[in-house]
Design a protein around this motif. Structure first.
Motif, mmCIF file in Angstrom:
data_model
loop_
_atom_site.group_PDB
_atom_site.id
_atom_site.type_symbol
_atom_site.label_atom_id
_atom_site.label_comp_id
_atom_site.label_asym_id
_atom_site.label_seq_id
_atom_site.Cartn_x
_atom_site.Cartn_y
_atom_site.Cartn_z
ATOM 1 N N LEU A 299 0.858 -1.180 0.000
ATOM 2 C CA LEU A 299 0.000 0.000 0.000
ATOM 3 C C LEU A 299 0.895 1.231 0.000
ATOM 4 O O LEU A 299 1.767 1.373 0.860
ATOM 5 C CB LEU A 299 -0.905 -0.001 1.230
ATOM 6 N N VAL A 300 0.706 2.122 -0.970
ATOM 7 C CA VAL A 300 1.478 3.367 -1.065
ATOM 8 C C VAL A 300 0.654 4.500 -0.466
ATOM 9 O O VAL A 300 -0.520 4.684 -0.829
ATOM 10 C CB VAL A 300 1.841 3.687 -2.531
ATOM 11 N N GLU B 81 1.014 13.534 -2.154
ATOM 12 C CA GLU B 81 1.410 14.165 -3.410
ATOM 13 C C GLU B 81 1.197 13.185 -4.572
ATOM 14 O O GLU B 81 1.896 12.159 -4.641
ATOM 15 C CB GLU B 81 2.871 14.600 -3.361
ATOM 16 N N PRO B 82 0.262 13.467 -5.478
ATOM 17 C CA PRO B 82 -0.015 12.531 -6.578
ATOM 18 C C PRO B 82 1.215 12.185 -7.416
ATOM 19 O O PRO B 82 1.389 11.038 -7.832
ATOM 20 C CB PRO B 82 -1.059 13.281 -7.417
ATOM 21 N N LEU B 83 2.102 13.165 -7.660
ATOM 22 C CA LEU B 83 3.288 12.888 -8.477
ATOM 23 C C LEU B 83 4.235 11.924 -7.768
ATOM 24 O O LEU B 83 4.850 11.062 -8.404
ATOM 25 C CB LEU B 83 4.015 14.187 -8.818
ATOM 26 N N SER C 8 -4.058 8.878 0.170
ATOM 27 C CA SER C 8 -3.482 10.225 0.145
ATOM 28 C C SER C 8 -3.491 10.911 1.508
ATOM 29 O O SER C 8 -3.108 12.072 1.610
ATOM 30 C CB SER C 8 -4.241 11.098 -0.865
ATOM 31 N N ASP C 9 -3.924 10.210 2.559
ATOM 32 C CA ASP C 9 -3.862 10.777 3.906
ATOM 33 C C ASP C 9 -3.817 9.648 4.929
ATOM 34 O O ASP C 9 -4.071 8.480 4.608
ATOM 35 C CB ASP C 9 -5.045 11.713 4.181
ATOM 36 N N GLY C 10 -3.484 10.003 6.157
ATOM 37 C CA GLY C 10 -3.281 8.998 7.188
ATOM 38 C C GLY C 10 -4.527 8.230 7.560
ATOM 39 O O GLY C 10 -4.473 7.011 7.776
ATOM 40 N N GLU C 11 -5.654 8.923 7.676
ATOM 41 C CA GLU C 11 -6.889 8.248 8.056
ATOM 42 C C GLU C 11 -7.280 7.201 7.015
ATOM 43 O O GLU C 11 -7.642 6.068 7.357
ATOM 44 C CB GLU C 11 -8.024 9.267 8.220
ATOM 45 N N ALA C 12 -7.183 7.565 5.737
ATOM 46 C CA ALA C 12 -7.497 6.615 4.672
ATOM 47 C C ALA C 12 -6.522 5.442 4.682
ATOM 48 O O ALA C 12 -6.903 4.290 4.439
ATOM 49 C CB ALA C 12 -7.465 7.315 3.314
ATOM 50 N N ILE D 58 5.707 10.744 5.504
ATOM 51 C CA ILE D 58 5.598 11.191 6.899
ATOM 52 C C ILE D 58 4.815 12.494 7.002
ATOM 53 O O ILE D 58 3.823 12.585 7.715
ATOM 54 C CB ILE D 58 6.991 11.348 7.540
ATOM 55 N N ALA D 59 5.251 13.522 6.282
ATOM 56 C CA ALA D 59 4.636 14.845 6.402
ATOM 57 C C ALA D 59 3.368 14.904 5.561
ATOM 58 O O ALA D 59 3.412 15.146 4.358
ATOM 59 C CB ALA D 59 5.620 15.923 5.976
ATOM 60 N N MET D 60 2.228 14.649 6.213
ATOM 61 C CA MET D 60 0.934 14.719 5.544
ATOM 62 C C MET D 60 -0.009 15.526 6.419
ATOM 63 O O MET D 60 0.143 15.548 7.651
ATOM 64 C CB MET D 60 0.355 13.310 5.335
ATOM 65 N N PRO D 61 -0.991 16.200 5.830
ATOM 66 C CA PRO D 61 -1.948 16.960 6.642
ATOM 67 C C PRO D 61 -2.771 16.025 7.516
ATOM 68 O O PRO D 61 -3.063 14.885 7.130
ATOM 69 C CB PRO D 61 -2.826 17.660 5.595
ATOM 70 N N GLY D 62 -3.122 16.481 8.715
ATOM 71 C CA GLY D 62 -3.907 15.640 9.613
ATOM 72 C C GLY D 62 -3.021 14.592 10.270
ATOM 73 O O GLY D 62 -1.984 14.902 10.863
ATOM 74 N N MET D 63 -3.399 13.362 10.121
ATOM 75 C CA MET D 63 -2.675 12.244 10.719
ATOM 76 C C MET D 63 -1.403 11.984 9.909
ATOM 77 O O MET D 63 -1.469 11.610 8.736
ATOM 78 C CB MET D 63 -3.577 11.007 10.713
ATOM 79 N N ASP D 64 -0.218 12.170 10.510
ATOM 80 C CA ASP D 64 1.005 11.999 9.735
ATOM 81 C C ASP D 64 1.460 10.536 9.726
ATOM 82 O O ASP D 64 0.840 9.661 10.348
ATOM 83 C CB ASP D 64 2.114 12.926 10.225
#
Length: 248
Positions: free
Chosen positions: A9-10, A14-16, A38-42, A59-65
């Protein structure tokens, strides 16, 4: 018999970056990409539903990192192996506190990614056999990415002769060249292998085999002689390092 493909699972906002990882994985092979988030919760929801073997996790993602995601999944049944893939090398120590298998700095080198996948396989095999996995092979930082006029430069830790502090930045010295990175001296001291590097001053870390000798100055303080002919004063707090290196 070939190993079964790693169900992977990736996770990256960032889509790119996600697309680049997908292309690299397709070229390497031996991977079954079961999804992207695309985010931690998902990521947590998908990991619970899909039961991947491996997370390639930003690591650096909005919300849950990414660190929070790894901590959450550490308590789940059949928890996946985690390889962090991030643009920021200063998170390495935190990453290994949550037992990450490896830590990759963007832009990801294909050969480095392949090694990380093998580490994940080895980790999962040991866990399946009931053997406690060894400490992560990537416990210490083995590379940095620094900016220069042409873009980004990859610097192997083992090539660094010494590190000097310049306010909020650290200068990595490699031969006659040097690069600035945004880091703290304390984090670098934790991130660099102490068998290879030693801190000699509050503003200096030196590769052990770059030290050619020590001498005392007129005031009795130790001075390290370095391989390029320069000298590095040893801070009073680090005098024990001299005695340890010299075996005294």
């Amino acid at each position: 018999m070939d190993d079964p493909p790693l169900k992977t699972l990736v996770v990256d906002d960032e889509p790119l970056a996600t697309e680049r990882l997908q292309l690299l994985l397709a070229r390497i092979g031996g991977v079954d990409l079961v999804g992207t988030a695309s985010d931690g919760e998902a990521a947590c929801r998908m990991a619970e539903a899909l039961r991947p073997d491996l997370l390639l996790l930003d690591i650096a993602m909005p919300g849950m990192d990414g660190i929070d995601v790894a901590r959450t999944l550490a308590h789940s049944a059949g928890r996946p192996a985690v390889v962090f893939v991030t643009a920021f090398d200063q998170f390495a120590v935190s990453a290994f506190e949550v037992e990450a298998v490896d830590y990759l700095v963007k832009p990801v080198d294909p050969a480095r990614l392949e090694r990380a996948l093998q580490r994940a396989r080895d980790h999962l095999d040991l866990r399946a056999s009931g053997t406690a996995p060894p400490p992560p092979a990537g416990r210490y930082l083995d590379e940095f990415w620094a900016s220069d006029l042409t873009g980004l430069v990859r610097i192997r830790s083992i090539d660094i002769d010494r590190v000097s502090a310049e306010r909020d930045y650290m200068r990595l010295h490699v031969g006659t060249r040097s690069w600035l990175i945004h880091h703290s001296m304390a984090a670098l001291e934790e991130g660099l292998d102490p068998a290879v590097f030693v801190r000699l001053h509050r503003s200096a870390i030196v590769r052990r085999d770059f030290i050619t000798g020590f001498q005392r100055n007129a005031s009795g303080r130790w001075i390290a002689r370095l391989g390029d002919g320069s000298e590095q004063p040893v801070g009073r707090l680090y005098a024990d390092s001299v005695r340890a290196i010299a075996g005294r």
